[in-house]
Design an enzyme around this catalytic site. Sequence first.
Site, mmCIF file in Angstrom:
data_model
loop_
_atom_site.group_PDB
_atom_site.id
_atom_site.type_symbol
_atom_site.label_atom_id
_atom_site.label_comp_id
_atom_site.label_asym_id
_atom_site.label_seq_id
_atom_site.Cartn_x
_atom_site.Cartn_y
_atom_site.Cartn_z
ATOM 1 N N HIS A 179 -5.956 1.709 -4.460
ATOM 2 C CA HIS A 179 -5.045 1.413 -3.250
ATOM 3 C C HIS A 179 -4.629 -0.116 -3.439
ATOM 4 C CE1 HIS A 179 -8.013 -1.027 -0.481
ATOM 5 N NE2 HIS A 179 -8.407 -0.800 -1.646
ATOM 6 N N CYS B 201 0.944 -1.222 -0.252
ATOM 7 C CA CYS B 201 -0.019 -0.024 -0.075
ATOM 8 C C CYS B 201 0.961 1.435 -0.011
ATOM 9 C CB CYS B 201 -0.889 0.038 1.036
ATOM 10 S SG CYS B 201 -0.245 0.157 2.761
ATOM 11 N N HIS C 179 -2.828 1.677 6.953
ATOM 12 C CA HIS C 179 -3.165 1.203 5.410
ATOM 13 C C HIS C 179 -3.245 2.802 4.762
ATOM 14 C CE1 HIS C 179 -4.302 -0.962 2.103
ATOM 15 N NE2 HIS C 179 -5.306 -0.028 1.663
#
Length: 353
Positions: free
Chosen positions: A328, A268, A316
């Site tokens: 993402h 990520c 994240h």
Amino acid sequence: MAAHRKPRQRSAGGTTARTAATLALAGAATATGLDGAGHAEPQLTPEQAKARVDQLYREAEVATEKYNGAKEKADAARQRLRDLQDEAARKQDRLNSARAALGSVATAQYRSGGLDPALQLVLSDDPDGYLEGAAFAERAGSRQNAAVGRVRAQLREIEQLRGAARIELKSLTSRQAELKRHKKTITGKLDAARRLLSRLTPEQRAGLSDGTDRASRSSTAARDGLTAPGSATSQAPSSRAAQAVAYAYRKLGSPYVWGATGPDAFDCSGLIQAAYRSAGVSLPRTTYAQINAGRRVARSELLPGDLVFFYSGISHVGIYVGDGRMIHAPNPSAPVRLAPIDEMPFTGATRVS
């Protein structure tokens, strides 16, 4: 007198029964505790399995960001160590040259015999020339002393560099051990997720992947131009943000690989770093550093190119593209994709300056 009692015999049957019970318990503990595949483990429903897999992926992602941070520090320590070693080598070369020059002077003095100056004056065939030479020798002696002082200073500098290099080597060794620990955690979590998924039937696994498949089809459509990124880039607050968004759109469908920063696979934070790197902006490697890489913005103020962060541990990150969506890299079960920012607990957002 004390009565002489015959020692009581233990029942062989009782001992055998207790031993059997102990072995049975040990076997049960081994089956359920060591390999995680004991028969007594309750069968999870597909929904429970999905929840557990998602949890394992989140835990792996937390460890991945820690791994990324440790790797960044290890790389920096390795570079500092190389720089110190290179500088020490250059100074050692200069020191060797200075020592060689001093050695030549010392040899010449030894060969001259070291006669008393007054006696040399008496014996000289050219007293005037000797006096001129003696004055030169005195000046040369002063220069020699200065040369010796410089050699001593160089020795001190080299020792300081070697001391700093030893500290960096110790730091690098510590970082490498940290990397190993985080890598073990990551692979353990991902292996557990794979084992859990392997217990489901193909139909159950297909049911779990419906959401992923829909997101993947949406991402493929965006990549193929059915959902054009033009509006997102036009609304971006800067040309750099627009370039980062365009890069993220081009990477839709790329696989998730922990620790990867592109160009063909990402985790990520690696995707975010690569997107802004394509726009000439250098971002930190980890989510918990990236959130401080720009100006914080409220959720109501989000614009394309803003970084959006999730979970309490800031584990994240995605890049906002407008309309409540982001691009993402989710986890090993899904490629880089478009997704609503509501699908995870929102923590904050940053606008890269």
